[in-house]
Enzyme design. Structure first.
Site, PDB file in Angstrom:
ATOM      1  N   GLN A  68      -6.884  -1.751  17.140  1.00  0.00           N
ATOM      2  CA  GLN A  68      -7.364  -0.742  16.194  1.00  0.00           C
ATOM      3  C   GLN A  68      -8.030  -1.458  15.019  1.00  0.00           C
ATOM      4  O   GLN A  68      -7.381  -2.207  14.293  1.00  0.00           O
ATOM      5  CB  GLN A  68      -6.182   0.094  15.706  1.00  0.00           C
TER       6      GLN A  68
ATOM      7  N   SER B  56      -3.882  -6.191  14.715  1.00  0.00           N
ATOM      8  CA  SER B  56      -2.845  -6.694  15.617  1.00  0.00           C
ATOM      9  C   SER B  56      -3.400  -6.916  17.023  1.00  0.00           C
ATOM     10  O   SER B  56      -4.071  -6.046  17.583  1.00  0.00           O
ATOM     11  CB  SER B  56      -1.675  -5.712  15.686  1.00  0.00           C
TER      12      SER B  56
ATOM     13  N   GLU C  45      -0.233   6.754  14.615  1.00  0.00           N
ATOM     14  CA  GLU C  45       0.251   5.496  14.062  1.00  0.00           C
ATOM     15  C   GLU C  45       1.502   5.711  13.228  1.00  0.00           C
ATOM     16  O   GLU C  45       2.487   4.985  13.350  1.00  0.00           O
ATOM     17  CB  GLU C  45      -0.839   4.850  13.199  1.00  0.00           C
TER      18      GLU C  45
ATOM     19  N   GLU D 124       3.287   3.343  -1.344  1.00  0.00           N
ATOM     20  CA  GLU D 124       2.704   4.229  -2.347  1.00  0.00           C
ATOM     21  C   GLU D 124       1.983   5.412  -1.707  1.00  0.00           C
ATOM     22  O   GLU D 124       2.105   6.561  -2.160  1.00  0.00           O
ATOM     23  CB  GLU D 124       1.735   3.433  -3.237  1.00  0.00           C
TER      24      GLU D 124
END
Length: 405
Positions: free
Chosen positions: A128, A163, A246, A374
């Site tokens: 991705q 990744s 995800e 956050e």
């Protein structure tokens, strides 16, 4: 909330458990030593092919794309039983968990027929390509450019923290195709061949010693327009499909990750100036805090399972689990390593302290992957608690007029 399987679910679980015990016998115990990358890839491909041939791949995917058309509970039960073993599955967590669902949701019938079956059997690995050096959590600020040239698009730019890019055959990439549109409206998604001319992958050496992450450079990379996912300028909408999968994938606790029981065992074996660490009030309090966090995540995930069993779709509450899991892992591991003093650095391979050391180094990345703490706290505040949203003054401003941070 009923934590027990229904009779049908119990029957399916027994079937899955029997199959796994028969086909994953070599993975019922942890490996004596970590696999090298080549062996990890080979074992991952072999296990994915075995699952596919037995009908345990793509359990919730539509039958028309090669899936089994079963309910999310079937997938959850299989995942739970598989997680009791040490089979290698991480190679496909991105591709099958995020990329391919995006492909069969937004791709043409020809694209689906070409890519989905091979990915499902594990023949091709996917990555991705979203984050960039100046666009991490604020994905809509990406600057990788795609310019149309006849029936092709020419891509230039850089991605980072990708990744398994160094072992991937294909990837999904979000690009900016209109710099004069507001940042969320000028994006377009494509499938990119990771072996195409102009694609350069550079592994990033991590402090844990592994190199799972990569930075990827694109120099005049040509992508056929037939490999576009969704309409031109609809890249944000397509990306939301990926991000939804995800955050569900990374929301839970990693397989075999240490928890309060690990911390308890470590504390029993450490001698301090005042005696065994387990007898200290502050140590017992930290173990209790970890237990509370672990149980809170477990119950939150049970809430999601309860919703799935009733046919509902889990909402933004999944963000709660990810925020708690990542922070708890980091805090617990740091506390254990501090308590062990020098022993926390020179750990024995295979020991609980080594697991905690690896957990400490990995948890920092977990607090970023799938949305930073956050960002997820904003989601919880706005979509769970109903608080006012953040001010977004750049929402309707053309991207070309925004100054990079």
């Amino acid at each position: 909330m009923d934590f027990n399987d229904t009779p049908a679910e119990a029957e399916y679980r027994a079937k899955v458990r029997a199959w796994i015990e028969a086909n994953a016998a070599e993975y019922l115990e942890p490996p004596a030593a970590p696999y090298g990358l080549d062996e990890f890839v080979a074992r991952s491909k072999a296990w994915q092919a075995k699952k596919h041939d037995a009908g345990y791949a793509g359990l919730t995917w539509p039958k028309e794309v090669g899936g089994q058309g079963l309910s999310p509970m079937h997938q959850i039960i299989f995942n739970q039983e598989e997680s009791r073993t040490y089979v290698p599955t991480g190679l496909y967590s991105i591709g099958l968990g995020m990329c391919i669902p995006t492909v069969f949701t937004h791709g043409t019938p020809e694209i689906i027929a070409r890519y989905v079956p091979k990915a499902l059997r594990g023949e091709e690995v996917w990555c991705q390509l979203f984050s960039e050096p100046v666009a991490g959590s604020d994905l809509a600020s990406i600057r990788t450019r795609a310019v149309r040239d006849g029936d092709e698009w020419v891509v230039n730019g850089q991605k980072v923290w990708t990744s398994f890019a160094h072992r991937s055959d294909f990837g999904i990439i979000v690009t900016r195709t209109d710099f004069d549109a507001p940042k969320h409206k000028g994006l377009t998604m494509f499938i990119v061949d990771m072996k195409a001319p102009g694609v350069e992958v550079r592994p990033i050496r991590q402090m844990s010693g592994s190199s799972d992450f990569n930075e990827v450079f694109f120099t005049d990379v040509r992508i056929p327009d037939s490999h576009r996912l969704g309409a031109v300028g609809d890249g944000w909408k397509v990306a939301l499909t990926t991000l939804m999968h995800e955050r569900l994938a990374v929301g839970g606790k990693p397989r075999h990750a240490p928890g309060y029981r690990t911390l308890l065992e470590v504390a029993k074996g450490i001698e301090t100036d005042t005696g065994p660490a387990i007898e200290r009030a502050d140590v017992r309090q930290r173990i209790a805090d970890t237990y509370i966090a672990d149980e809170g995540v477990k119950l939150t995930q049970m809430r999601a399972l309860s919703a799935l069993s009733k046919g509902a779709i889990p909402g933004p509450e999944q963000s709660i689990a990810k925020v708690v899991v990542a922070k708890t892992m980091q805090d617990m591991s740091a506390f254990a390593l501090d308590l062990a003093e020098g022993a926390g650095l020179a750990v024995t391979p295979g020991s609980d302290l080594e697991r905690l050391q690896q957990s400490y180094m990995w948890s920092a990345g977990l607090r970023i992957a799938g949305g930073t703490d956050e960002i997820l706290r904003n989601i919880i505040a706005e979509r769970v608690l109903g608080l006012p949203g953040d001010l977004r003054p750049d929402k309707d401003t053309p991207f070309s007029q925004l100054k990079p941070l």
